[in-house]
Scaffold this motif. Structure first.
Motif, PDB file in Angstrom:
ATOM      1  N   LYS A  91       0.834  -1.210   0.000  1.00 48.97           N
ATOM      2  CA  LYS A  91       0.000   0.000   0.000  1.00 48.97           C
ATOM      3  C   LYS A  91       0.871   1.264   0.000  1.00 48.97           C
ATOM      4  N   VAL A  92       1.983   1.210   0.721  1.00 44.59           N
ATOM      5  CA  VAL A  92       2.899   2.353   0.733  1.00 44.59           C
ATOM      6  C   VAL A  92       3.477   2.562  -0.663  1.00 44.59           C
ATOM      7  N   LEU A  93       3.921   1.474  -1.299  1.00 43.49           N
ATOM      8  CA  LEU A  93       4.455   1.571  -2.658  1.00 43.49           C
ATOM      9  C   LEU A  93       3.397   2.098  -3.630  1.00 43.49           C
ATOM     10  N   GLU A  94       2.159   1.699  -3.413  1.00 41.86           N
ATOM     11  CA  GLU A  94       1.066   2.147  -4.277  1.00 41.86           C
ATOM     12  C   GLU A  94       0.885   3.662  -4.190  1.00 41.86           C
ATOM     13  N   LYS A  95       0.913   4.185  -2.963  1.00 45.88           N
ATOM     14  CA  LYS A  95       0.714   5.623  -2.794  1.00 45.88           C
ATOM     15  C   LYS A  95       1.909   6.411  -3.332  1.00 45.88           C
ATOM     16  N   LEU A  96       3.124   5.885  -3.099  1.00 45.10           N
ATOM     17  CA  LEU A  96       4.312   6.530  -3.642  1.00 45.10           C
ATOM     18  C   LEU A  96       4.266   6.562  -5.167  1.00 45.10           C
ATOM     19  N   SER A  97       3.857   5.457  -5.769  1.00 45.17           N
ATOM     20  CA  SER A  97       3.786   5.371  -7.239  1.00 45.17           C
ATOM     21  C   SER A  97       2.753   6.338  -7.792  1.00 45.17           C
ATOM     22  N   GLN A  98       1.635   6.479  -7.073  1.00 41.25           N
ATOM     23  CA  GLN A  98       0.603   7.427  -7.495  1.00 41.25           C
ATOM     24  C   GLN A  98       1.149   8.844  -7.517  1.00 41.25           C
ATOM     25  N   SER A  99       1.883   9.213  -6.463  1.00 37.34           N
ATOM     26  CA  SER A  99       2.431  10.564  -6.373  1.00 37.34           C
ATOM     27  C   SER A  99       3.467  10.822  -7.466  1.00 37.34           C
ATOM     28  N   VAL A 100       4.354   9.835  -7.703  1.00 37.11           N
ATOM     29  CA  VAL A 100       5.364   9.987  -8.754  1.00 37.11           C
ATOM     30  C   VAL A 100       4.691  10.128 -10.116  1.00 37.11           C
ATOM     31  N   ALA A 101       3.647   9.317 -10.360  1.00 36.63           N
ATOM     32  CA  ALA A 101       2.945   9.373 -11.650  1.00 36.63           C
ATOM     33  C   ALA A 101       2.307  10.738 -11.881  1.00 36.63           C
ATOM     34  N   LEU A 102       1.703  11.308 -10.837  1.00 32.69           N
ATOM     35  CA  LEU A 102       1.076  12.616 -10.985  1.00 32.69           C
ATOM     36  C   LEU A 102       2.108  13.703 -11.271  1.00 32.69           C
ATOM     37  N   ARG A 103       3.239  13.619 -10.615  1.00 32.42           N
ATOM     38  CA  ARG A 103       4.275  14.622 -10.842  1.00 32.42           C
ATOM     39  C   ARG A 103       4.910  14.472 -12.223  1.00 32.42           C
ATOM     40  N   LYS A 125     -14.393   1.135   3.754  1.00 27.38           N
ATOM     41  CA  LYS A 125     -13.106   1.733   3.374  1.00 27.38           C
ATOM     42  C   LYS A 125     -12.736   2.850   4.343  1.00 27.38           C
ATOM     43  N   LYS A 126     -11.459   2.941   4.615  1.00 25.69           N
ATOM     44  CA  LYS A 126     -10.981   4.063   5.420  1.00 25.69           C
ATOM     45  C   LYS A 126      -9.858   4.734   4.668  1.00 25.69           C
ATOM     46  N   ARG A 127      -9.638   5.993   4.979  1.00 26.64           N
ATOM     47  CA  ARG A 127      -8.578   6.740   4.306  1.00 26.64           C
ATOM     48  C   ARG A 127      -7.224   6.347   4.854  1.00 26.64           C
ATOM     49  N   GLU A 128      -6.262   6.325   3.966  1.00 21.42           N
ATOM     50  CA  GLU A 128      -4.903   6.002   4.382  1.00 21.42           C
ATOM     51  C   GLU A 128      -4.218   7.268   4.881  1.00 21.42           C
ATOM     52  N   THR A 129      -4.558   7.647   6.094  1.00 21.98           N
ATOM     53  CA  THR A 129      -4.003   8.885   6.644  1.00 21.98           C
ATOM     54  C   THR A 129      -2.735   8.634   7.439  1.00 21.98           C
ATOM     55  N   ASP A 130      -2.303   7.354   7.533  1.00 24.83           N
ATOM     56  CA  ASP A 130      -1.151   7.046   8.369  1.00 24.83           C
ATOM     57  C   ASP A 130       0.151   7.017   7.592  1.00 24.83           C
ATOM     58  N   ILE A 131       0.129   7.471   6.354  1.00 22.90           N
ATOM     59  CA  ILE A 131       1.355   7.482   5.552  1.00 22.90           C
ATOM     60  C   ILE A 131       1.673   8.911   5.171  1.00 22.90           C
ATOM     61  N   ASN A 132       2.806   9.383   5.587  1.00 26.37           N
ATOM     62  CA  ASN A 132       3.204  10.762   5.295  1.00 26.37           C
ATOM     63  C   ASN A 132       4.180  10.779   4.135  1.00 26.37           C
ATOM     64  N   ILE A 133       3.774  11.358   3.014  1.00 26.53           N
ATOM     65  CA  ILE A 133       4.619  11.382   1.833  1.00 26.53           C
ATOM     66  C   ILE A 133       5.531  12.605   1.860  1.00 26.53           C
ATOM     67  N   THR A 134       6.807  12.389   1.606  1.00 26.52           N
ATOM     68  CA  THR A 134       7.775  13.479   1.511  1.00 26.52           C
ATOM     69  C   THR A 134       8.087  13.708   0.043  1.00 26.52           C
ATOM     70  N   THR A 135       7.704  14.835  -0.495  1.00 20.69           N
ATOM     71  CA  THR A 135       7.925  15.098  -1.913  1.00 20.69           C
ATOM     72  C   THR A 135       9.200  15.877  -2.134  1.00 20.69           C
ATOM     73  N   SER A 136       9.674  15.874  -3.369  1.00 23.36           N
ATOM     74  CA  SER A 136      10.854  16.658  -3.732  1.00 23.36           C
ATOM     75  C   SER A 136      10.429  18.104  -3.964  1.00 23.36           C
ATOM     76  N   PHE A 137       9.975  18.747  -2.888  1.00 21.44           N
ATOM     77  CA  PHE A 137       9.420  20.093  -2.997  1.00 21.44           C
ATOM     78  C   PHE A 137      10.453  21.082  -3.518  1.00 21.44           C
ATOM     79  N   GLN A 138      11.718  20.857  -3.150  1.00 16.26           N
ATOM     80  CA  GLN A 138      12.768  21.789  -3.585  1.00 16.26           C
ATOM     81  C   GLN A 138      12.849  21.852  -5.102  1.00 16.26           C
ATOM     82  N   LYS A 139      12.518  20.747  -5.788  1.00 13.61           N
ATOM     83  CA  LYS A 139      12.709  20.697  -7.236  1.00 13.61           C
ATOM     84  C   LYS A 139      11.532  21.275  -8.019  1.00 13.61           C
TER      85      LYS A 139
END
Length: 417
Positions: free
Chosen positions: A270-282, A399-413
């Motif tokens: 599930k963590v990999l899924e959320k990370l992949s979603q964020s990378v895909a959107l960016r 279903k519950k929201r996955e609020t327990d995963i904090n994503i760190t993005t490459s905000f500097q870039k």
């Protein structure tokens, strides 16, 4: 100081001081003069200091320090969660101010950038110009900064680090033997801790040692970067100030520290899924595709591994990124508890320039996905990434929201996007 140096170029490096904390103090004047820190996961045991004010640093608080340790050193520390929209707004205002002097402004990250002021000095003294820029940023934006003045980007960057906060430093090439060379090699911009340790193995401990080193030997040790840093140690840097450089992306990645170390494969998926979603959107926002996916795993004993997979065809969708990342995960995970996971899309190319070997079915699938990706991007850009949440089943079947995963993005870039 004369307006033009011997190289014919005058470069300023403008570096904001304790940027996130300074923005918070500008926003809330009651915080001024207090020890202030901005930290991720303020409520969590694994929260770390992102940045802190100089008042906090006086107590020994440092960037990347665990929050519990910072509070132990400074019990009265004011800890705030990051407010990225606020920082982005201040950053853009700062760069707009710099561009009022010259169009040759190159943002390096959210809080620093280069200016080539060579053609804009004319009758003005460069020190007076730097003071005016510093004072305007302080008066108009209520933010402190340090400025380095030099004939090239490397020396300007080194100069801006020499006096903080609110310093202005001139570093001429003829002065590097007295000012730069005595410094430990790990204090040189472009040389990290691990690189310094490698250089130590061939008796390079100071910047002078590096400047005088055999270039071939350093290149054998560090590759192409070795040749580059030897030149920099000698004050040689011919890179121009490029206003478009911020749009050059070599990789887009996200990582997250889990709340608790985990060896639960379902949870890790599930963590990999959320990370992949964020990378895909960016990737979609940048109009980029990737043909190399990298996975980072950090175990509970702090051991970190990175593994990458070269792909036959370029990819950009969440499903494709997740498939590649999970394949790497299955192959390289030792089974031990994991502390952090990261997914990075590498070897990026512009979508318009990419050539994909598509059969009829994959073409139709890609064509159908494109409107959905764009719709998601519009919604999340407008209302934030939390507007669309994937769910996992709880024990009651809801279903519950996955609020327990904090994503760190490459905000500097991608702060300017």
């Amino acid at each position: 100081m004369t307006n033009k140096m011997k190289t014919g170029r005058v470069i300023l490096h403008v570096d904001m001081n304790s940027f996130y904390a300074s923005v918070e103090m500008a926003h809330d004047p009651t915080l001024r003069g207090k020890p202030v820190a901005v930290a991720g996961n303020v409520e969590e045991r694994k929260g770390i200091i992102i940045t802190c004010s100089y008042e906090a640093r006086a107590y020994g608080v440092k960037t990347t320090m665990p929050l519990w340790e910072a509070k132990k050193k400074c019990p009265q520390l004011v800890v705030l969660p990051p407010n990225f929209p606020r920082y982005r707004s201040s950053s853009m205002a700062m760069f707009d101010l710099l561009r009022s002097y010259t169009h040759l402004v190159e943002p390096v990250s959210i809080d620093e950038g280069y200016m080539d002021v060579t053609e804009h000095l004319h009758q003005r003294n460069v020190m007076e110009l730097a003071k005016e820029i510093q004072e305007r940023i302080k008066e108009e934006l209520l933010l402190p900064c340090s400025i380095g003045i030099a004939p090239n980007k490397f020396l300007a960057k080194m100069a801006s680090d020499m006096k903080k906060p609110m310093g202005i430093t001139v570093l001429r090439k003829r002065e590097i033997d007295k000012i730069l060379w005595p410094l430990p090699v790990e204090e040189m911009h472009g040389v990290g801790k691990k690189t310094a340790e490698k250089l130590n193995t061939i008796n390079i401990y100071s910047i002078k040692d590096l400047a005088k080193a055999d270039e071939y030997q350093v290149k054998q040790l560090l590759g192409v970067n070795g040749e580059r840093i030897v030149k920099r140690a000698n004050g040689i840097d011919n890179r121009p100030v490029d206003p478009d450089a911020i749009s050059d992306f070599k990789s887009i990645g996200n990582s997250t520290t889990l709340r608790e170390d985990s060896d639960d494969e379902r949870e890790l998926y599930k963590v990999l899924e959320k990370l992949s979603q964020s990378v895909a959107l960016r990737l979609s926002r940048k109009n980029m595709v990737s043909n190399n996916i990298q996975l980072m795993i950090r175990y509970n004993n702090r051991q970190t591994i990175t593994r990458s997979r070269k792909l036959n065809n370029v990819i950009s969708s969440e499903k494709e990124i997740l498939a590649a990342a999970f394949q790497l995960f299955k192959k390289h995970w030792s089974g031990n508890p994991i502390r952090l996971l990261g997914v990075t899309a590498q070897d990026l190319v512009d979508k318009k320039e990419s050539v994909k070997q598509l059969d009829l079915f994959s073409y139709e699938k890609d064509a159908k996905q494109e409107p959905l990706i764009k719709a998601l991007d519009v919604l999340q850009s407008k209302y934030g990434e939390s507007i669309i949440q994937k769910g996992i089943q709880n024990s009651s079947g809801k279903k519950k929201r996955e609020t327990d995963i904090n994503i760190t993005t490459s905000f500097q870039k991608d702060f300017l996007s």
